[in-house]
Design a protein around this motif. Structure first.
Motif, PDB file in Angstrom:
ATOM      1  N   GLU A  57       0.877  -1.027  -0.199  1.00  0.00           N
ATOM      2  CA  GLU A  57       0.220  -0.056   0.653  1.00  0.00           C
ATOM      3  C   GLU A  57       0.942   1.505   0.239  1.00  0.00           C
ATOM      4  N   ARG A  58       1.884   1.267   0.910  1.00  0.00           N
ATOM      5  CA  ARG A  58       2.823   2.080   1.005  1.00  0.00           C
ATOM      6  C   ARG A  58       3.496   2.625  -0.584  1.00  0.00           C
ATOM      7  N   ILE A  59       3.956   1.520  -0.966  1.00  0.00           N
ATOM      8  CA  ILE A  59       4.842   1.463  -2.171  1.00  0.00           C
ATOM      9  C   ILE A  59       3.450   2.385  -3.599  1.00  0.00           C
ATOM     10  N   PHE A  60       2.577   1.556  -3.577  1.00  0.00           N
ATOM     11  CA  PHE A  60       2.213   1.841  -4.564  1.00  0.00           C
ATOM     12  C   PHE A  60       1.699   3.602  -4.156  1.00  0.00           C
ATOM     13  N   SER A  61       1.093   4.228  -2.714  1.00  0.00           N
ATOM     14  CA  SER A  61       0.968   5.426  -3.130  1.00  0.00           C
ATOM     15  C   SER A  61       1.647   6.218  -3.069  1.00  0.00           C
ATOM     16  N   LEU A  62       2.734   5.661  -2.483  1.00  0.00           N
ATOM     17  CA  LEU A  62       3.987   6.893  -2.703  1.00  0.00           C
ATOM     18  C   LEU A  62       4.311   6.574  -4.612  1.00  0.00           C
ATOM     19  N   HIS A  63       4.349   5.936  -5.325  1.00  0.00           N
ATOM     20  CA  HIS A  63       5.873   6.103  -6.645  1.00  0.00           C
ATOM     21  C   HIS A  63       4.513   5.846  -7.185  1.00  0.00           C
ATOM     22  N   ARG A  64       3.341   5.427  -7.324  1.00  0.00           N
ATOM     23  CA  ARG A  64       2.120   5.698  -8.436  1.00  0.00           C
ATOM     24  C   ARG A  64       2.856   5.037  -9.429  1.00  0.00           C
ATOM     25  N   PRO A  65       3.476   3.353  -9.596  1.00  0.00           N
ATOM     26  CA  PRO A  65       3.741   2.816 -10.917  1.00  0.00           C
ATOM     27  C   PRO A  65       2.999   3.085 -12.147  1.00  0.00           C
ATOM     28  N   GLU A  66       3.390   2.878 -12.946  1.00  0.00           N
ATOM     29  CA  GLU A  66       2.107   3.405 -13.988  1.00  0.00           C
ATOM     30  C   GLU A  66       1.721   1.199 -14.904  1.00  0.00           C
ATOM     31  N   TYR A  67       3.153   0.570 -14.937  1.00  0.00           N
ATOM     32  CA  TYR A  67       3.636  -0.408 -15.242  1.00  0.00           C
ATOM     33  C   TYR A  67       3.589  -1.300 -14.077  1.00  0.00           C
ATOM     34  N   VAL A  68       3.416  -2.496 -14.349  1.00  0.00           N
ATOM     35  CA  VAL A  68       3.990  -3.514 -13.056  1.00  0.00           C
ATOM     36  C   VAL A  68       3.860  -4.993 -13.719  1.00  0.00           C
ATOM     37  N   PHE A  69       5.747  -5.280 -13.862  1.00  0.00           N
ATOM     38  CA  PHE A  69       6.334  -5.995 -14.166  1.00  0.00           C
ATOM     39  C   PHE A  69       5.870  -7.433 -13.295  1.00  0.00           C
ATOM     40  N   HIS A  70       5.293  -8.026 -12.898  1.00  0.00           N
ATOM     41  CA  HIS A  70       5.539  -9.035 -11.743  1.00  0.00           C
ATOM     42  C   HIS A  70       6.408 -10.350 -11.885  1.00  0.00           C
ATOM     43  N   LEU A  71       7.700 -10.784 -11.181  1.00  0.00           N
ATOM     44  CA  LEU A  71       8.046 -11.727 -11.721  1.00  0.00           C
ATOM     45  C   LEU A  71       8.604 -12.581 -10.323  1.00  0.00           C
ATOM     46  N   ALA A  72       8.105 -11.544  -9.367  1.00  0.00           N
ATOM     47  CA  ALA A  72       8.524 -12.237  -8.061  1.00  0.00           C
ATOM     48  C   ALA A  72       7.156 -13.403  -7.831  1.00  0.00           C
ATOM     49  N   ALA A  73       8.471 -14.034  -7.542  1.00  0.00           N
ATOM     50  CA  ALA A  73       8.019 -16.124  -7.182  1.00  0.00           C
ATOM     51  C   ALA A  73       8.627 -17.079  -6.548  1.00  0.00           C
ATOM     52  N   GLN A  74       7.682 -17.868  -5.918  1.00  0.00           N
ATOM     53  CA  GLN A  74       8.965 -18.901  -5.459  1.00  0.00           C
ATOM     54  C   GLN A  74       8.636 -19.742  -6.262  1.00  0.00           C
TER      55      GLN A  74
END
Ligand code: NAD
Ligand code: UPG
Length: 309
Positions: free
Chosen positions: A59-76
């Motif tokens: 929540e903090r990171i999104f509200s602070l930086h307002r990214p326009e694109y998300v590349f979601h690679l984090a995973a187990q």
């Protein structure tokens, strides 16, 4: 413009970050370093050592930086660990993905680009090789189940909230920075062991077929997905199958290794054959693999040689 890359300290994610920064974007990396490494991090990226499962932090990171694109690679990212610890796998690969999806809706992300798996999603009873996206997924590991679940959640978020997304189902990715000490990533494991003159283990008869795709090609698919392929699923592979025995031979020649492989019992849950048809990516993303296996293996060996010096 700000872009969030989850898993940006990992093997593939760090290469995506490098390319985005090279192209002038502001990049924020969220990675808990569970398998990623600080050395992989691009110095010009803003780094948060955090878990994507931590809703408050996201929540903090999104509200602070307002990214326009998300590349979601984090995973187990290990199939074997997912088999041993399905709940741990689901916490990261399903719940973590959902946290990011909720924040992406709340903060109006333009597009969500998801790293899924082509190797672990189609299952064991595939009849068509190379396999197209029209094959109905039948994942046989918790890892594959979690990736497929996230794909379905993406469809839900698109329908319900108008989220734009692209799913990239990778074949077996290899190249510089792949971890040679994990359980997965046969190219990195073989290369490192051969360069050290250690024993190389082949599980089963070595006739297991995989589609090996070079990491730079995978990065290019990610960047193309920023503009194209909205709400679509794409295989990212080469259409070429290689057995573990063939891979051993190729790497043996490049590294100058002089030992024979040691055959071990087959690995539980190993899919016998996986080759992906990338026709759809070619038509709709304008993507095709550019690096041949022979070329990619040479580049990978060169990299590992330098890290060992
Ligand atoms: N390597 C392949 O052949 C392959 C094939 C198909 C799909 N993929 C997918 O591509 C993506 C990248 O894989 P990779 O090979 O680079 O693996 P990797 O393990 O190097 O990268 C994953 C990264 O995610 C980070 N991470 C794990 N859990 C986290 C959490 N809870 N919060 C924040 N960060 C977390 C790790 O520290 C690591 O840096 C993964 O989603 C993986 O499932 C990889
Ligand atoms: O020391 C080793 C390591 C692996 N293998 C074999 O090599 C092949 C490939 O194994 P690996 O590199 O571990 O990849 P996969 O198990 O195919 O899984 C990878 O590729 C999938 C996509 O195909 C991704 O979804 C996964 O995240 C990723 O770990 C398999 O037959 C293994 O049994 C060996 O024989 N010896």
């Amino acid at each position: 413009m700000n872009i969030l890359v989850t898993g940006g300290a990992g093997f593939i994610g760090s290469h995506v970050v490098d390319k985005l920064i090279e192209n002038g974007y502001g990049v924020i990396v969220v990675d808990n370093l569970s398998s990623g490494k600080v050395e992989n991090l691009n110095r010009n990226a803003l780094f948060y050592e955090q878990s994507i499962e931590d809703e408050e932090m996201m929540e903090r990171i999104f509200s602070l930086h307002r990214p326009e694109y998300v590349f979601h690679l984090a995973a187990q990212a290990s199939v074997a660990i997912s088999v041993r610890e399905p709940a741990r796998d689901a916490k990261t690969n399903i719940i973590g993905s959902l946290v990011l999806l909720e924040k992406s809706i709340k903060y109006g992300v333009k597009k969500f680009i998801f790293s899924s798996t082509g190797g672990a999603i189609y299952g064991e009873n595939v009849k068509v090789f190379p396999t197209p996206e029209t094959e109905i997924p039948h994942p046989i590991s918790p890892y594959g189940i979690a990736k497929y679940s996230t794909e379905m959640y993406l469809e839900f978020f698109a329908r319900e909230y108008g989220l734009k997304y692209t799913v990239l189902r990778y074949a077996n990715v290899y190249g510089p920075r792949q971890d040679p000490y994990g359980e997965a990533g046969v190219v990195a494991i073989f290369t490192e062991r051969m360069l050290r003159g250690e024993e190389v283990h082949i599980f089963g008869d070595g006739e297991y077929v995989r589609d090996y795709v070079y990491v730079d090609d995978v990065v290019r698919a990610n960047l193309l997905a920023m503009e194209k392929g909205d709400n679509e699923v794409f295989n990212i592979g080469t259409g070429r199958g290689t057995t573990v025995n063939q891979l051993f031979k190729l790497l043996k020649e490049i590294t100058g290794y002089d030992k024979e492989p040691v055959y071990k019992p087959p690995r539980k849950g190993d899919v016998r054959k996986s080759i992906l048809d990338y026709t759809k990516a070619k038509e709709k993303l304008g993507w095709e693999p550019k690096v041949s296996l022979e070329e990619g293996l040479k580049l990978t060996v060169e990299y590992f040689r330098k890290t060992l010096e």
